[in-house]
Motif scaffolding. Structure first.
Motif, PDB file in Angstrom:
ATOM      1  N   LEU A  99       0.831  -1.202   0.000  1.00  0.00           N
ATOM      2  CA  LEU A  99       0.000   0.000   0.000  1.00  0.00           C
ATOM      3  C   LEU A  99       0.871   1.260   0.000  1.00  0.00           C
ATOM      4  O   LEU A  99       0.564   2.236  -0.694  1.00  0.00           O
ATOM      5  N   SER A 100       1.953   1.247   0.772  1.00  0.00           N
ATOM      6  CA  SER A 100       2.860   2.390   0.816  1.00  0.00           C
ATOM      7  C   SER A 100       3.518   2.623  -0.535  1.00  0.00           C
ATOM      8  O   SER A 100       3.711   3.772  -0.952  1.00  0.00           O
ATOM      9  N   LEU A 101       3.848   1.535  -1.235  1.00  0.00           N
ATOM     10  CA  LEU A 101       4.485   1.671  -2.542  1.00  0.00           C
ATOM     11  C   LEU A 101       3.523   2.283  -3.555  1.00  0.00           C
ATOM     12  O   LEU A 101       3.918   3.120  -4.373  1.00  0.00           O
ATOM     13  N   VAL A 102       2.255   1.881  -3.500  1.00  0.00           N
ATOM     14  CA  VAL A 102       1.245   2.477  -4.387  1.00  0.00           C
ATOM     15  C   VAL A 102       1.122   3.970  -4.115  1.00  0.00           C
ATOM     16  O   VAL A 102       1.094   4.793  -5.044  1.00  0.00           O
ATOM     17  N   LEU A 103       1.086   4.334  -2.844  1.00  0.00           N
ATOM     18  CA  LEU A 103       0.982   5.751  -2.485  1.00  0.00           C
ATOM     19  C   LEU A 103       2.231   6.518  -2.913  1.00  0.00           C
ATOM     20  O   LEU A 103       2.136   7.647  -3.407  1.00  0.00           O
ATOM     21  N   LEU A 104       3.393   5.909  -2.748  1.00  0.00           N
ATOM     22  CA  LEU A 104       4.641   6.556  -3.137  1.00  0.00           C
ATOM     23  C   LEU A 104       4.672   6.849  -4.635  1.00  0.00           C
ATOM     24  O   LEU A 104       5.058   7.945  -5.056  1.00  0.00           O
ATOM     25  N   VAL A 105       4.245   5.881  -5.431  1.00  0.00           N
ATOM     26  CA  VAL A 105       4.215   6.074  -6.878  1.00  0.00           C
ATOM     27  C   VAL A 105       3.255   7.199  -7.246  1.00  0.00           C
ATOM     28  O   VAL A 105       3.565   8.058  -8.079  1.00  0.00           O
ATOM     29  N   PHE A 106       2.083   7.228  -6.605  1.00  0.00           N
ATOM     30  CA  PHE A 106       1.109   8.275  -6.911  1.00  0.00           C
ATOM     31  C   PHE A 106       1.646   9.651  -6.516  1.00  0.00           C
ATOM     32  O   PHE A 106       1.487  10.616  -7.274  1.00  0.00           O
ATOM     33  N   VAL A 107       2.293   9.749  -5.357  1.00  0.00           N
ATOM     34  CA  VAL A 107       2.835  11.038  -4.912  1.00  0.00           C
ATOM     35  C   VAL A 107       3.924  11.511  -5.865  1.00  0.00           C
ATOM     36  O   VAL A 107       3.981  12.695  -6.243  1.00  0.00           O
ATOM     37  N   LEU A 108       4.811  10.604  -6.286  1.00  0.00           N
ATOM     38  CA  LEU A 108       5.870  10.983  -7.215  1.00  0.00           C
ATOM     39  C   LEU A 108       5.292  11.435  -8.551  1.00  0.00           C
ATOM     40  O   LEU A 108       5.780  12.406  -9.155  1.00  0.00           O
ATOM     41  N   LEU A 109       4.248  10.761  -9.021  1.00  0.00           N
ATOM     42  CA  LEU A 109       3.604  11.176 -10.265  1.00  0.00           C
ATOM     43  C   LEU A 109       2.963  12.549 -10.112  1.00  0.00           C
ATOM     44  O   LEU A 109       3.055  13.392 -11.019  1.00  0.00           O
ATOM     45  N   SER A 110       2.318  12.797  -8.981  1.00  0.00           N
ATOM     46  CA  SER A 110       1.691  14.099  -8.741  1.00  0.00           C
ATOM     47  C   SER A 110       2.725  15.208  -8.713  1.00  0.00           C
ATOM     48  O   SER A 110       2.532  16.268  -9.326  1.00  0.00           O
ATOM     49  N   MET A 111       3.840  14.972  -8.029  1.00  0.00           N
ATOM     50  CA  MET A 111       4.902  15.980  -7.978  1.00  0.00           C
ATOM     51  C   MET A 111       5.511  16.198  -9.362  1.00  0.00           C
ATOM     52  O   MET A 111       5.842  17.325  -9.728  1.00  0.00           O
ATOM     53  N   GLY A 112       5.634  15.110 -10.135  1.00  0.00           N
ATOM     54  CA  GLY A 112       6.163  15.250 -11.485  1.00  0.00           C
ATOM     55  C   GLY A 112       5.263  16.083 -12.369  1.00  0.00           C
ATOM     56  O   GLY A 112       5.733  16.908 -13.160  1.00  0.00           O
ATOM     57  N   VAL A 113       3.945  15.874 -12.238  1.00  0.00           N
ATOM     58  CA  VAL A 113       2.992  16.653 -13.033  1.00  0.00           C
ATOM     59  C   VAL A 113       3.057  18.126 -12.657  1.00  0.00           C
ATOM     60  O   VAL A 113       3.043  19.011 -13.532  1.00  0.00           O
TER      61      VAL A 113
END
Length: 261
Positions: free
Chosen positions: A231-245
């Motif tokens: 679950l933490s890895l899914v959240l980490l990927v989403f946060v990194l994508l959001s920051m990238g956008v």
């Protein structure tokens, strides 16, 4: 002595307290109890129920970010129009509460809401109050920093060309403050989507589970580090994508010549 030598302590600290925990999360997310590689934990983390909780957390984080922007931008703008000595003194009022422990500040709001607005406690509005209170300074300070550096000649030119105060704000102040808005939105959105203590102390079980609560429960209550890591890895990927956008949007604006609207 080379200057890079002074970076070694930071590199060691980063490897020990950032990289190593991330590697443990990846390990537990993809390695089963028998030591073999498995995708079962990631599959469960991406189940419909867990994604619904993630979607709900995203909405709460977006609402928190919008409220912080609506409240923080006027404050930052007013501070930027003041003398620097006065603005510096007033800005300390937003910084001083951050010196207190995060949990103590949240407990204080629980006591206040229970004593003066008992019907509000254990509701989504109580959670929003706690979120906005804790993260509002992260919105005000970046915007204030950008507006403080704004060249006054832009506003003078707008007035000379007959622009009204509203037009000057929309076509000069707001475009120039975009970097601060992007920075502030990132600094508010990321901790909002990962928060769990605020929802537990102010929302209870009546406001719906947030994604941070879900991860906390898997680790601390159910002793399921594999699922919690997934679950933490899914959240980490989403946060990194959001920051990238957000960074991409800010960079695209910069490449267009930083034009005023």
């Amino acid at each position: 002595m080379k200057r890079s030598v002074f970076a070694y302590p930071y590199i060691i600290w980063m490897l020990g307290f950032i990289v190593a925990p991330m590697l443990f999360i990846v390990y537990y997310a993809f390695v089963g109890t028998d030591g073999g590689v498995t995708l079962s934990f990631m599959g469960e983390a991406l189940s419909w129920d867990n994604l619904n909780i993630l979607g709900y957390s995203i909405l709460v984080a977006l609402l928190t970010t919008v409220i912080c922007l609506l409240l923080g931008f006027p404050v930052a703008f007013i501070l930027s129009r003041m003398r620097k000595s006065v603005a510096a003194m007033l800005s300390t009022f937003f910084i001083v509460p951050m010196w207190m422990n995060f949990l103590l500040r949240t407990y204080a709001w629980r006591v206040l809401l229970d004593g003066f607005a008992p019907g509000m406690l254990n509701t989504l509005w109580a959670v929003m109050v706690g979120m906005v209170y804790n993260f509002l300074p992260f919105m005000i300070l970046p915007i204030y920093t950008v507006l403080q550096k704004m060249d006054e000649s832009y506003l003078e030119a707008a007035r000379d060309l007959g622009a009204t105060p509203r037009q000057s704000f929309l076509r000069v102040v707001l475009p120039l403050s975009v970097p601060g808005i992007v920075s502030g939105a990132t600094m508010v959105f990321v901790p909002s989507i990962t928060a769990f203590a605020i929802s537990q102390l102010l929302g209870g079980k009546m406001t719906g589970m947030l994604y941070g609560d879900l991860i906390y429960n898997k680790f601390m209550l159910y002793n399921l580090p594999e699922l919690g890591s997934a679950l933490s890895l899914v959240l980490l990927v989403f946060v990194l994508l959001s920051m990238g956008v957000m960074r991409w949007a800010d960079r695209e604006r910069g490449e267009t010549g930083n034009k005023l609207w």
